[in-house]
Scaffold this motif. Sequence first.
Motif, PDB file in Angstrom:
ATOM      1  N   ARG A 155       0.832  -1.206   0.000  1.00  0.00           N
ATOM      2  CA  ARG A 155       0.000   0.000   0.000  1.00  0.00           C
ATOM      3  C   ARG A 155       0.870   1.262   0.000  1.00  0.00           C
ATOM      4  O   ARG A 155       0.565   2.234  -0.691  1.00  0.00           O
ATOM      5  N   GLN A 156       1.975   1.229   0.766  1.00  0.00           N
ATOM      6  CA  GLN A 156       2.862   2.383   0.808  1.00  0.00           C
ATOM      7  C   GLN A 156       3.576   2.587  -0.527  1.00  0.00           C
ATOM      8  O   GLN A 156       3.707   3.715  -1.013  1.00  0.00           O
ATOM      9  N   LEU A 157       4.015   1.497  -1.142  1.00  0.00           N
ATOM     10  CA  LEU A 157       4.672   1.599  -2.448  1.00  0.00           C
ATOM     11  C   LEU A 157       3.724   2.143  -3.509  1.00  0.00           C
ATOM     12  O   LEU A 157       4.106   2.986  -4.335  1.00  0.00           O
ATOM     13  N   ALA A 158       2.488   1.653  -3.505  1.00  0.00           N
ATOM     14  CA  ALA A 158       1.496   2.142  -4.473  1.00  0.00           C
ATOM     15  C   ALA A 158       1.241   3.630  -4.277  1.00  0.00           C
ATOM     16  O   ALA A 158       1.120   4.389  -5.248  1.00  0.00           O
ATOM     17  N   LYS A 159       1.193   4.058  -3.026  1.00  0.00           N
ATOM     18  CA  LYS A 159       0.990   5.485  -2.733  1.00  0.00           C
ATOM     19  C   LYS A 159       2.186   6.311  -3.222  1.00  0.00           C
ATOM     20  O   LYS A 159       2.015   7.390  -3.806  1.00  0.00           O
ATOM     21  N   ASN A 160       3.398   5.797  -2.994  1.00  0.00           N
ATOM     22  CA  ASN A 160       4.594   6.521  -3.448  1.00  0.00           C
ATOM     23  C   ASN A 160       4.606   6.672  -4.966  1.00  0.00           C
ATOM     24  O   ASN A 160       4.945   7.738  -5.498  1.00  0.00           O
ATOM     25  N   LEU A 161       4.254   5.595  -5.670  1.00  0.00           N
ATOM     26  CA  LEU A 161       4.209   5.653  -7.119  1.00  0.00           C
ATOM     27  C   LEU A 161       3.151   6.643  -7.604  1.00  0.00           C
ATOM     28  O   LEU A 161       3.372   7.398  -8.551  1.00  0.00           O
ATOM     29  N   SER A 162       2.006   6.634  -6.943  1.00  0.00           N
ATOM     30  CA  SER A 162       0.945   7.566  -7.318  1.00  0.00           C
ATOM     31  C   SER A 162       1.384   9.010  -7.078  1.00  0.00           C
ATOM     32  O   SER A 162       1.126   9.899  -7.900  1.00  0.00           O
ATOM     33  N   ASP A 163       2.085   9.244  -5.967  1.00  0.00           N
ATOM     34  CA  ASP A 163       2.591  10.590  -5.668  1.00  0.00           C
ATOM     35  C   ASP A 163       3.616  11.027  -6.719  1.00  0.00           C
ATOM     36  O   ASP A 163       3.625  12.193  -7.147  1.00  0.00           O
ATOM     37  N   ASP A 164       4.485  10.096  -7.147  1.00  0.00           N
ATOM     38  CA  ASP A 164       5.470  10.419  -8.181  1.00  0.00           C
ATOM     39  C   ASP A 164       4.779  10.786  -9.497  1.00  0.00           C
ATOM     40  O   ASP A 164       5.184  11.739 -10.180  1.00  0.00           O
ATOM     41  N   ALA A 165       3.760  10.023  -9.852  1.00  0.00           N
ATOM     42  CA  ALA A 165       3.031  10.304 -11.094  1.00  0.00           C
ATOM     43  C   ALA A 165       2.333  11.658 -11.018  1.00  0.00           C
ATOM     44  O   ALA A 165       2.320  12.423 -11.991  1.00  0.00           O
ATOM     45  N   GLN A 166       1.764  11.973  -9.851  1.00  0.00           N
ATOM     46  CA  GLN A 166       1.118  13.278  -9.686  1.00  0.00           C
ATOM     47  C   GLN A 166       2.135  14.405  -9.766  1.00  0.00           C
ATOM     48  O   GLN A 166       1.868  15.458 -10.361  1.00  0.00           O
ATOM     49  N   ALA A 167       3.315  14.187  -9.170  1.00  0.00           N
ATOM     50  CA  ALA A 167       4.365  15.207  -9.221  1.00  0.00           C
ATOM     51  C   ALA A 167       4.812  15.443 -10.661  1.00  0.00           C
ATOM     52  O   ALA A 167       5.034  16.589 -11.081  1.00  0.00           O
ATOM     53  N   GLN A 168       4.942  14.366 -11.418  1.00  0.00           N
ATOM     54  CA  GLN A 168       5.325  14.503 -12.823  1.00  0.00           C
ATOM     55  C   GLN A 168       4.237  15.229 -13.612  1.00  0.00           C
ATOM     56  O   GLN A 168       4.538  16.009 -14.515  1.00  0.00           O
TER      57      GLN A 168
END
Length: 255
Positions: A155-168
């Motif tokens: 769940r934490q990894l999925a959140k980190n990836l989603s945050d990275d995509a939003q930042a991009q």
Amino acid sequence: MKWFINLKTGTKLLTAFGLITLLLAIVIVAAYDGVSAIQRNFNAVVALSDVEANNNGQRASMLAMLSTTNRTEQAAAHQQIKDVSRENDRLFQVVNDLFGDDARILGGLRELTTLRSAHKQTRDEQVIPLILGGKIDEARNLALGINQDQYLRMRQLAKNLSDDAQAQSTQSATLVTLTFLVLGVAAILISTMFAIFLSRNIALPLKEISTTAERIAAGDLNVSVSNGDRKDEVGNLAQAFSRMAESLRGMAGVA
């Protein structure tokens, strides 16, 4: 700029409009790339959000299997886990396709994929068989132990990836805005420069020639037309008027 002044009028106009068209094309390409990047990141965020929601659903279904001894309910929950797992397989492929050239995102995605495989293995090969075999206590220990740790890390990894995509996505939007601003200002400045240049080097000389023609038509032969040794159509026209005025003055002198 002498070389540009000597160009044919059509060439001058084509150069001006060609440069403006080139800037417009650059704006369009930059806009397309920026919007595509924003759309890609948005789709990735949606897919990753669905993955997280599906993981939560699978976790809830497994806990539901732990909380009942009804075989029908357990079978229904088990089938739901399988269905959602297949959907997550599809979503992971979507994100992989979206970020095929992004090493950072793909690195995190590979880590999440590896952890997901370990989580599925623990759940499908240990926890669920224990539940279906009636060994609820052993299943619960695994489900609330190592399997839960894997789930929380997923769940934490999925959140980190989603945050990275939003930042991009935010970064892409900022870049598109700056590109529009810079190219828009450049287009305005270049258009204004060409408008002033063409006005001074085409419109004003033509106005002078027109005034000279009116004076000749009124009988005033004491006129001169300055062409500045230009080699374009305006220079040729000015030279022609100068020769005509000189010829008329010679004819008047003979008369």
